[in-house]
Write an enzyme that holds these catalytic residues in place. Structure first.
Site, PDB file in Angstrom:
ATOM      1  N   GLY A 140       0.817  -1.221   0.073  1.00 19.01           N
ATOM      2  CA  GLY A 140      -0.149   0.125  -0.123  1.00 19.01           C
ATOM      3  C   GLY A 140       0.883   1.149  -0.137  1.00 19.01           C
ATOM      4  N   GLY A 186       4.829   1.168  -0.586  1.00 18.32           N
ATOM      5  CA  GLY A 186       5.639   0.688  -1.509  1.00 18.32           C
ATOM      6  C   GLY A 186       5.400  -0.519  -2.038  1.00 18.32           C
ATOM      7  N   ASP A 236      -5.095  -2.487  -8.611  1.00 22.63           N
ATOM      8  CA  ASP A 236      -5.282  -2.810  -9.915  1.00 22.63           C
ATOM      9  C   ASP A 236      -4.706  -1.770 -11.111  1.00 22.63           C
ATOM     10  OD1 ASP A 236      -7.259  -4.786  -9.230  1.00 22.63           O
ATOM     11  OD2 ASP A 236      -8.711  -3.183  -8.750  1.00 22.63           O
TER      12      ASP A 236
HETATM   13  P1  AMP Z   1      -8.671  -2.829  -5.309  1.00 25.26           P
HETATM   14  O1  AMP Z   1      -8.949  -1.278  -4.456  1.00 25.26           O
HETATM   15  O2  AMP Z   1      -7.366  -2.728  -6.171  1.00 25.26           O
HETATM   16  O3  AMP Z   1      -8.301  -3.976  -4.289  1.00 25.26           O
HETATM   17  O4  AMP Z   1      -9.803  -3.055  -6.419  1.00 25.26           O
HETATM   18  C1  AMP Z   1     -10.961  -2.444  -6.222  1.00 25.26           C
HETATM   19  C2  AMP Z   1     -11.982  -2.932  -7.053  1.00 25.26           C
HETATM   20  O5  AMP Z   1     -12.091  -4.383  -7.141  1.00 25.26           O
HETATM   21  C3  AMP Z   1     -13.390  -2.289  -7.156  1.00 25.26           C
HETATM   22  O6  AMP Z   1     -13.535  -1.437  -8.237  1.00 25.26           O
HETATM   23  C4  AMP Z   1     -14.534  -3.632  -6.971  1.00 25.26           C
HETATM   24  O7  AMP Z   1     -15.343  -3.475  -8.271  1.00 25.26           O
HETATM   25  C5  AMP Z   1     -13.470  -4.578  -7.206  1.00 25.26           C
HETATM   26  N1  AMP Z   1     -13.755  -5.717  -6.417  1.00 25.26           N
HETATM   27  C6  AMP Z   1     -14.154  -5.728  -5.220  1.00 25.26           C
HETATM   28  N2  AMP Z   1     -14.411  -7.064  -4.784  1.00 25.26           N
HETATM   29  C7  AMP Z   1     -14.231  -7.921  -5.844  1.00 25.26           C
HETATM   30  C8  AMP Z   1     -14.422  -9.253  -5.850  1.00 25.26           C
HETATM   31  N3  AMP Z   1     -14.883 -10.427  -5.000  1.00 25.26           N
HETATM   32  N4  AMP Z   1     -14.115  -9.661  -7.168  1.00 25.26           N
HETATM   33  C9  AMP Z   1     -13.603  -8.966  -8.038  1.00 25.26           C
HETATM   34  N5  AMP Z   1     -13.561  -7.791  -8.061  1.00 25.26           N
HETATM   35  C10 AMP Z   1     -13.818  -7.285  -6.804  1.00 25.26           C
END
Ligand code: AMP
Length: 308
Positions: free
Chosen positions: A207, A210, A238
């Site tokens: 986070g 780093g 992502d």
């Molecule tokens: P992150 O903050 O990088 O972990 O990703 C957040 C994104 O993951 C959000 O935009 C959600 O729509 C998506 N997300 C949340 N829960 C899930 C899940 N169980 N499976 C797939 N995508 C998810």
């Protein structure tokens, strides 16, 4: 042009942070990955599923960034995946308040014909068997397969997760997930154990602290840029992955040295993502802004020291 296959959610998110809250806005792992990768002028396709309730304007936003949506299935009478999360005051941890799978419950990804020879495949966080099915559809073995996953799959589909981990080249997970997967506290030992499961490269994200890149006995660490404003961390992981993958597709060099640079690009892009709610900051991000921040990154990490 070099190609990237992205599989993951295209979603509605509702987010609450100490600074405010949003109603349903554009979200999803594949959305964030695609927006970050689109900065590299490559051929990227999203493989996903949405419902008839998904606004045309969101699709236009993605296709205007030259992201190919031919792998996105639209279920006219279905509802799009919905996720709602609330961040704690430290902004590092969050609670998931709602997960509605909707059309995702019956998702069978289909990689478009033109992309079955892509050099790089980015497997966003989904059921491990869905991820596996994408690898199996590739007609030419990709040069690099990158995987993101989460504790949910470790708890509920560990055996399947091991099947896919065996077949990938890079795993990108956070420190807690690495510890859970290996039952080791030391991230160095955890990375070694993950190597033994299959991946040549292990990326461990921490986070705002780093990210590490492990490759056998080589270790690289990149800090996250210290930011004045962190508004919403959703999608930062992502976005990191999309920047990492996009840079590697663009350069076509999959050596440890180049993966180090990909980590820097990933971290730089993620630093923008957190500055506004959802995808807002990534929607209008210019190459010039990225370039400027890369300079800051270099300054942050560079030093001269005389060693005799
Ligand atoms: P992150 O903050 O990088 O972990 O990703 C957040 C994104 O993951 C959000 O935009 C959600 O729509 C998506 N997300 C949340 N829960 C899930 C899940 N169980 N499976 C797939 N995508 C998810």
């Amino acid at each position: 042009m070099s190609k990237l296959v992205i599989v993951g959610t295209v979603a509605f998110d509702a987010i609450e942070t100490p600074f405010g809250k949003t109603d349903r806005i554009l979200g999803g792992a594949a959305t964030f990955i695609g927006l970050a990768a689109s900065q590299f002028n490559i051929d990227a396709v999203i493989v996903s599923i949405i419902g008839g309730d998904f606004p045309e304007e969101y699709l236009d936003l993605l296709s205007n960034k030259n992201i190919d949506l031919s792998g996105v299935e639209i279920v006219k009478d279905g509802k799009t995946f919905f996720w709602k999360g609330k961040y704690h005051n430290d902004m590092n941890s969050r609670d998931t308040l709602v997960t509605e799978l909707n059309v995702l419950a019956d998702f069978n990804p289909v990689v478009p014909e033109d992309y079955r020879n892509a050099e790089v495949v980015m497997l966003g966080n989904l059921h491990p068997l869905t991820q596996l099915s994408v690898i199996e559809q590739m007609e030419v073995k990709p040069k690099l397969v990158i995987l993101d996953t989460m504790n949910f799959w470790m708890n509920n589909a560990l055996e399947d997760l091991h099947k896919v981990i065996k077949k990938i080249d890079v795993i990108a997970i956070n420190d807690e997930e690495a510890r859970q997967l290996t039952k080791e506290y030391s991230l160095v030992v955890a990375a070694r154990k993950i190597h033994e499961m299959g991946p040549k490269y292990v990326v461990i994200k921490k986070g705002e602290h780093g990210a590490f890149l492990f490759h056998n006995d080589n270790v690289f660490f990149a800090p996250a840029l210290p930011l004045e404003e962190v508004f919403d961390p959703t999608g930062a992981g992502d976005t990191f992955a999309g920047g990492f993958a996009g840079y590697l597709v663009k350069t076509g060099d999959f050596s440890f040295e180049n993966l180090k640079k990909a980590i820097i690009y990933g971290s730089t892009l993620a630093s923008f993502c957190v500055e506004k709610f959802g995808t807002e900051r990534m929607e209008n991000l210019s190459g010039e802004e990225i370039h400027k921040r890369l300079h800051q990154f270099k300054q942050l990490t560079q030093f001269e020291i005389e060693l005799s």
